[in-house]
Enzyme design. Sequence first.
Site, mmCIF file in Angstrom:
data_model
loop_
_atom_site.group_PDB
_atom_site.id
_atom_site.type_symbol
_atom_site.label_atom_id
_atom_site.label_comp_id
_atom_site.label_asym_id
_atom_site.label_seq_id
_atom_site.Cartn_x
_atom_site.Cartn_y
_atom_site.Cartn_z
ATOM 1 N N GLN A 15 9.513 -9.734 21.569
ATOM 2 C CA GLN A 15 9.208 -8.513 21.557
ATOM 3 C C GLN A 15 10.318 -7.430 22.098
ATOM 4 O O GLN A 15 10.129 -6.189 22.289
ATOM 5 C CB GLN A 15 7.841 -8.318 22.617
ATOM 6 C CG GLN A 15 6.669 -8.907 21.826
ATOM 7 C CD GLN A 15 5.452 -8.795 22.592
ATOM 8 O OE1 GLN A 15 4.923 -9.731 23.030
ATOM 9 N NE2 GLN A 15 5.129 -7.324 23.093
ATOM 10 N N ARG B 257 -1.246 -6.892 26.492
ATOM 11 C CA ARG B 257 -1.380 -5.437 25.808
ATOM 12 C C ARG B 257 -1.838 -4.405 26.889
ATOM 13 O O ARG B 257 -3.021 -3.862 27.142
ATOM 14 C CB ARG B 257 -2.730 -5.615 24.792
ATOM 15 C CG ARG B 257 -2.962 -4.523 23.914
ATOM 16 C CD ARG B 257 -3.634 -4.724 22.547
ATOM 17 N NE ARG B 257 -3.577 -3.510 21.828
ATOM 18 C CZ ARG B 257 -3.946 -3.683 20.412
ATOM 19 N NH1 ARG B 257 -4.387 -4.745 20.095
ATOM 20 N NH2 ARG B 257 -3.878 -2.875 19.665
ATOM 21 N N CYS B 258 -0.761 -4.414 27.915
ATOM 22 C CA CYS B 258 -0.959 -3.689 29.161
ATOM 23 C C CYS B 258 0.110 -3.439 29.812
ATOM 24 O O CYS B 258 1.090 -3.765 29.593
ATOM 25 C CB CYS B 258 -1.860 -4.856 30.075
ATOM 26 S SG CYS B 258 -1.566 -4.545 31.850
ATOM 27 N N GLU C 16 -2.480 0.048 24.061
ATOM 28 C CA GLU C 16 -3.059 -0.831 24.867
ATOM 29 C C GLU C 16 -4.378 -0.099 25.536
ATOM 30 O O GLU C 16 -5.109 -0.851 26.114
ATOM 31 C CB GLU C 16 -2.214 -1.190 25.952
ATOM 32 C CG GLU C 16 -1.870 -0.085 27.047
ATOM 33 C CD GLU C 16 -0.606 -0.519 27.683
ATOM 34 O OE1 GLU C 16 0.318 -1.254 27.195
ATOM 35 O OE2 GLU C 16 -0.470 -0.039 28.709
#
Lengths: 828, 208
Positions: free
Chosen positions: A243, A390-391, A764
């Site tokens: 990522q 996802r934060c 997110e």
Amino acid sequence: MSSDTREKPDAKYRHDEDGGPDPEEHGGHGRGGMGEEVKRKEDRRFITGRGNYVDDVKKDGMLHCEVVRSPHAHAEVKNIKTERAEAMDGVVAVLTAEDLEAYDLATMPTLMDDTQEVLVKDKVKFQSQEVAAVIAEDRYLAKDGAEKVQVNYDSREPVVDAETAKREDAPVVREDIDQESNHIFTWETGDEAATREAFEAADVTVEEDMYYQRLHPAPIETCGCVADWDQDNEKMTVHMTSQAPHAHRTLFSMVSGIPEHKVRIVSPDVGGGFGNKVPIYPGYVIAAAASYVLEQPVKWVEERSENIQTTSFARDYDMTGRIAATEDGEITAVDVDVLANHGAYNAAAQPSKFPAGFFKIFTGSYDIDAAHGELEAYYTNTAPGGIAYRCSFRVTEAVYLIERMVKVLAQELDMDPAEVRRKNFIPEDAFPYESATGWTYDSGDYHRALDKALESTNYHDLREEQQRRIEKDDDKLLGIGLSTFTEIVGAGPGKQCDIAGVEMFDSAEIRLHPTGKATVRIGVQTQGQGHETTFAQIVAEELGLDVDDVQVEHGDTDTEPYGLGTYASRSTPVGGAATAVAARKVREKAKSIAANELEVAEEDVVWDRESGQFHVQGVPEQSLSIADIAGASYMNSPPDQEPGLEAVDYYDPPNMTFPFGAYVCVVEVDRETGEVDIRKFYALDDCGNRINPMVVEGQIHGGLAQGIGTAMMEHVSYDDNGNVTAGDFMNYLLPTAMEIPEMETDYTVTPSPHHPIGAKGVGESPTVGSPPAIVNAVVDAMEHAGVSHVDMPMTPDRVWGKLEEAGLAKDPAEDLELDIDGEEAAGD
Amino acid sequence: MAEKDITLTVNGTDHELRVESRKLLVHAIREDLDLTGTHIGCDTGNCGACTVYKDGEAVKSCLLFAVQADGSEITTVEGMEDQPEAGMGNSDLHPIQEGFHEMHGLQCGYCTPGMIMAGKALLEENDDPTEHEIRENISGNLCRCTGYQNIVKSIEYAADVLNDREPPESPVEHEGASMETAPDGGVETDGGCTGPDLTREYPGGDQE
Ligand code: FES
Ligand code: FES
């Protein structure tokens, strides 16, 4: 964290002279600009089976790597016998820590500057930790070889949870760094004295314990890589599930000593990331080391169990929240204690300057004068992690805490939770708003969002239905849960956030070709978010081009400008800003070329966003498009301009962005089984200006599904011996199409005032905002009987326990006409 | 390790392969035949990323040995453009593939080939399934990105095409609704919010 940070030279492009895009008003320019529903440009290769994921990469002479893992959570490694494996046909090499030591690769730094063994020499610290690696000609032979590697262990007592790790007599996980206890750090924020005073003076105080369980991002593609050392060019190419390819290149170079220009990281198509693919894992290093030693390409791809059991988990925060309030529901202070389980290494993905990341946004959407938080982090014999699934670096835990606590307060005061929220919202005219813990919220309109959400869901009718059911002693209780959260995304600012010292900016490079088409290279990359489309739309919007004429490239460090990666919803806030600014730089040069072409002074040339053309002031017929100008820049360059038309921008945002939402979850709780049925999930998100509504809605659907999984099903659990008891897809349950209800999305638009295109990022929000809405709904269904909390995941047995405790459980036999052999047909 | 000669007919082409008896069908497809559209997402038969269409049904190719598939006829995602239904919609693609594109039924794309094959098996059997039937039929396929909503719409899109109905143009629920702040500070919406459909049944509730 105030917004008056360093003003970089490109700050002047933040506000476009024409006011910038306003997709709500204009809905794009009709050629795939901002706000238009453009179908995704990248889809074709995926729906025809021609995507290129890491495991699809095949190279001549490629070998396969299988990792030998510890069955114990805590054990001395006595010895490792590799001979039998080495003697097998097809096995090329067996690596242990000793082999890696020769290249100084036996350990690697974590993102938090801890040191993790790539292969363990002395003591394993969590189950499935890497002990040896077998390199063989194919994946089956590598597995055969791994089975033949004999490791003798002396097992030790493990410590699995933070509460136990805290004890003085607890086994010590990290003697290797001379730790005498398992304590990693204590972190404090806010004003303790002011908070204490507020609590002492308060009419009402409430307190609740809640555990945000350990989760795993579990993208459907696991982690993996193909490392390929090219001896002739002394260059290492690694195709990896990354990522953050550039950050990984820097780290790879730092760890291996290979100069950075001789390291190429390619993040090809990535099958979902969600934070899982931000850290570096031992498998990558092993594969690279093996390729270097053997001078052949080496592939390593995790199995699902390896993915869940060893790569970064998320959450695992044991929290206690307290709120002080006046009797009419005005919150005067919030106080939080957290016990954090970081696993065997401090390997959180946490680029901010704060050890607990953005957790200190726990005052949420509310105007609270006094706040204080304290967190203690511990090592345990569990997999390392604490990454941002996802934060944005612990904002999920913070939002859960405050959104739950507001509900707890409403219950104590016997007030409608919507009313308590309204009373405490940061008012619209207070933005930019300085929070008690030091953030500057950019913009928001929380009342509008909540009003719309309540109206859209017929909130009052739902409340009536709830009452009716209680009165009728219905078998199913109705619960309505709200969450009016505020997110914090878009890290940067470089002054406050970095990875390995590299400031968290992001970048874009736009090059116009003589025929007027554009190639855009971006520092962020996609794992499904749709950058190849949405970033092309930003360029199309800013340069008036057709979206089809813009090609976006990403994920290859040899060609893309340096970027810090895609996670924490930072692509649009930072990379998207860089893209818009680079486009405006192109437009600036284009304007002078236009003046030359139109033979007027530059001041007389105006840009028209709608038509995507420059024209002479007052003479719209005398116009030129960017495509015309691109041609001129190569074929008829003005005397005072270099030929060509391109620009690059490295954007350091002045502040984060603060998206927000108002979610309503309606559940039915079955009093006979403890089952929770999510009857409705309504999600209103405000992410500022939307680049592509279709992509935004898709992101929200996916995030909500993850939030539902969190609330209802998912938990990486361990037994007392440190065995992972939910370490594969048979036990770590992801929701299927049957568990996810049809979701309703909605939106308001409150643009970010400091973002060049007014966007905030949305990926997110739903994962962050939905779990408290669901828990609030389940609690809401039972609160008339005194239930104030249910921990996640809210499995039927856990909910059943609460129903029983509260005297709400119903014996199904009571309702049944007893029919001894008439077992209800169990589905199919 | 014992090896065996087998024949697989994949996407209409016969392949003679020599495989170890323990080789999984998914590895034979991906590695021996280089058809990497079929993916692997777990080791336990739970995720469905490896779903192919074999002899008239959707199977998880990680749960079969290649030798068990000897003599069988297999369609993978790479074969979808050559199916007779390809081109019935607005593109050269199979209507299911087109549906995934038009309805935004994919994000990272990793589960997509398996979903497409599960969708094919369903539509072969029932070319006009209900939403519930679609959800049930793809419940052996995990998607971590989309929340399934648009996958369901993608398969419904294909059913529309197969049944000669005009498929929807967009999966978007709230397209450019013009919003104004009402004098009272609330919001007036213009078609943007149609309100909830309280009458619909959600499949999540009646499992077991
Ligand atoms: S790979 Fe076959 S079901 Fe997961
Ligand atoms: S689109 Fe990513 S897993 Fe389904």
